[in-house]
Design a protein around this motif. Structure first.
Motif, PDB file in Angstrom:
ATOM      1  N   PRO A 321       0.822  -1.228   0.000  1.00  0.00           N
ATOM      2  CA  PRO A 321       0.000   0.000   0.000  1.00  0.00           C
ATOM      3  C   PRO A 321       0.844   1.261   0.000  1.00  0.00           C
ATOM      4  O   PRO A 321       1.997   1.252   0.452  1.00  0.00           O
ATOM      5  CB  PRO A 321      -0.792  -0.129   1.297  1.00  0.00           C
ATOM      6  CG  PRO A 321       0.104  -0.922   2.208  1.00  0.00           C
ATOM      7  CD  PRO A 321       0.785  -1.919   1.307  1.00  0.00           C
ATOM      8  N   GLU A 322       0.268   2.329  -0.490  1.00  0.00           N
ATOM      9  CA  GLU A 322       0.912   3.626  -0.396  1.00  0.00           C
ATOM     10  C   GLU A 322       0.746   4.151   1.035  1.00  0.00           C
ATOM     11  O   GLU A 322      -0.152   3.715   1.763  1.00  0.00           O
ATOM     12  CB  GLU A 322       0.317   4.594  -1.413  1.00  0.00           C
ATOM     13  CG  GLU A 322       0.579   4.183  -2.857  1.00  0.00           C
ATOM     14  CD  GLU A 322       0.088   5.223  -3.856  1.00  0.00           C
ATOM     15  OE1 GLU A 322      -0.603   6.170  -3.428  1.00  0.00           O
ATOM     16  OE2 GLU A 322       0.396   5.073  -5.052  1.00  0.00           O
ATOM     17  N   PRO A 323       1.594   5.081   1.460  1.00  0.00           N
ATOM     18  CA  PRO A 323       1.501   5.579   2.837  1.00  0.00           C
ATOM     19  C   PRO A 323       0.180   6.283   3.095  1.00  0.00           C
ATOM     20  O   PRO A 323      -0.408   6.906   2.197  1.00  0.00           O
ATOM     21  CB  PRO A 323       2.665   6.573   2.932  1.00  0.00           C
ATOM     22  CG  PRO A 323       3.570   6.234   1.796  1.00  0.00           C
ATOM     23  CD  PRO A 323       2.706   5.694   0.713  1.00  0.00           C
ATOM     24  N   ASP A 324      -0.285   6.180   4.314  1.00  0.00           N
ATOM     25  CA  ASP A 324      -1.462   6.929   4.731  1.00  0.00           C
ATOM     26  C   ASP A 324      -1.104   8.418   4.732  1.00  0.00           C
ATOM     27  O   ASP A 324       0.014   8.782   5.123  1.00  0.00           O
ATOM     28  CB  ASP A 324      -1.873   6.493   6.135  1.00  0.00           C
ATOM     29  CG  ASP A 324      -3.192   7.118   6.570  1.00  0.00           C
ATOM     30  OD1 ASP A 324      -3.190   8.317   6.939  1.00  0.00           O
ATOM     31  OD2 ASP A 324      -4.216   6.408   6.535  1.00  0.00           O
ATOM     32  N   PRO A 325      -2.002   9.281   4.307  1.00  0.00           N
ATOM     33  CA  PRO A 325      -1.693  10.726   4.309  1.00  0.00           C
ATOM     34  C   PRO A 325      -1.227  11.245   5.666  1.00  0.00           C
ATOM     35  O   PRO A 325      -0.457  12.213   5.741  1.00  0.00           O
ATOM     36  CB  PRO A 325      -3.025  11.366   3.898  1.00  0.00           C
ATOM     37  CG  PRO A 325      -3.682  10.320   3.041  1.00  0.00           C
ATOM     38  CD  PRO A 325      -3.313   9.014   3.682  1.00  0.00           C
ATOM     39  N   ALA A 326      -1.645  10.597   6.749  1.00  0.00           N
ATOM     40  CA  ALA A 326      -1.230  11.039   8.083  1.00  0.00           C
ATOM     41  C   ALA A 326       0.271  10.879   8.296  1.00  0.00           C
ATOM     42  O   ALA A 326       0.858  11.522   9.180  1.00  0.00           O
ATOM     43  CB  ALA A 326      -1.991  10.246   9.148  1.00  0.00           C
TER      44      ALA A 326
END
Length: 336
Positions: A321-326
């Motif tokens: 997965p891509e990183p969470d915006p947080a």
């Protein structure tokens, strides 16, 4: 062959060499770096790796030969041509490729990319995009080693394009003044960005650049892993013994452009092909192993295993997965 390559001193030609087992290890590690970098180049071309991407293809013998002389606890720091150092330090192909593709499973959680990933576990302190800046950080790591009373060393890699930066000479001065256990490694691949080192540096013997501060140096054939190993073993022993820093100029060569966006039109194709044909570090070791009685099937098995490892790393990265915006707000500021 350029003038710089003609003047390479062959280190270890008549001295002790690696054992067959060590040559096998070197062959595996260099081939892993080469195949990993080739795959990274493919993923970049597919648009799966963003930003900058500087490949290490051709220079594999330098980091592998040096790494074979190090022990747990020794520190590593380098510039943006860093994937080879990461893999040689034991960082996993999966984690490195995931970071290159900006995934959450990468070493910097997808926020560092090619030039800015780290591993405290493996004592790898980057990957730095500012030319020459890592050298000053490298002596900081060496200072920490000395302050703690260990015999651990710090290895600071930089290129011929960085060698005339001011902070490099400030680092030489401080390292010599405080007798810091720092091994300075100049990876002289003859071209900084697109300019020949012979046009960019008034000093044509970069291994002597530490002499004003009393730093011993040596020029090494960086395409010969045994030569690198021998010179590095001497230099690391010097640092461990508390005698201060040491400077190695590794004469090496990159087959690709400065980065993936560089068409490398500043050098002739014939020059690159000649190095590939006559001085390739992996083919050199392959011939040594075959002459020592290692079978073609054994080497082919290593190649097949590495191919599977690299393909697995690419698949892992693309499925992560891509990183969470947080994550934009994590590991940015420490309030103490």
């Amino acid at each position: 062959m350029t003038a710089g390559q003609k003047n390479v001193a062959r280190v270890g030609g008549n001295g002790p060499s690696l054992t067959r087992e060590q040559f096998m290890e070197a062959f595996h590690e260099m081939l892993l770096i080469r195949r990993f970098e080739e795959k990274a180049g493919q993923l970049y071309g597919m648009g799966l790796i963003g930003g900058f991407c500087h490949l290490y293809i051709g220079q594999e013998a330098v980091v592998v030969g040096i790494q074979m002389t190090l022990k747990d606890g020794d520190k590593l720091i380098t510039s943006y041509r860093d994937h080879g150092q990461m893999l040689a330090a034991g960082m996993t192909p999966r984690g490195v490729m995931a970071e290159l593709t900006g995934r959450a499973t990468g070493y910097s959680r997808g926020k560092g990319g090619s030039m800015h990933m780290f591993s405290r576990e493996k004592n790898f302190y980057g990957g730095h995009g500012i030319v020459g800046a890592q050298v000053a950080l490298g002596i900081g790591l060496a200072f920490a080693n000395k302050y703690r009373g260990t015999d651990e060393v710090s290895v600071a890699y930089f290129g011929d394009g960085a060698v005339n930066q001011g902070q490099v000479y400030e680092s030489f001065n401080l390292a010599a003044l405080h007798k810091l256990p720092c091994l300075f490694v100049i990876e002289n691949n003859l071209y900084g960005m697109g300019t020949s080192v012979e046009r960019a540096s008034a000093s044509h013997e970069l291994w002597r650049n530490g002499e004003p501060w009393g730093i011993p140096g040596r020029r090494v054939d960086g395409m010969d892993v045994a030569a690198v190993h021998e010179a590095a073993a001497e230099a690391v022993a010097h640092c461990r013994a508390g005698k201060g820093p040491y400077l190695l100029e590794m004469m090496t060569y990159r087959y690709r452009g400065h980065s993936m966006s560089d068409p490398a039109k500043y050098r002739k194709r014939e020059e690159v092909e000649e190095v590939r044909k006559t001085r390739d570090p992996i083919e050199h070791v392959r011939h040594i192993l075959l002459d020592a009685g290692v079978s073609e099937d054994s080497l082919r098995k290593i190649e097949d295993d590495i191919k599977a490892t690299v393909n697995d790393a690419a698949e892992f990265a693309q499925s992560s997965p891509e990183p969470d915006p947080a994550e934009l707000y994590t590991n940015v500021l420490l309030e103490a």
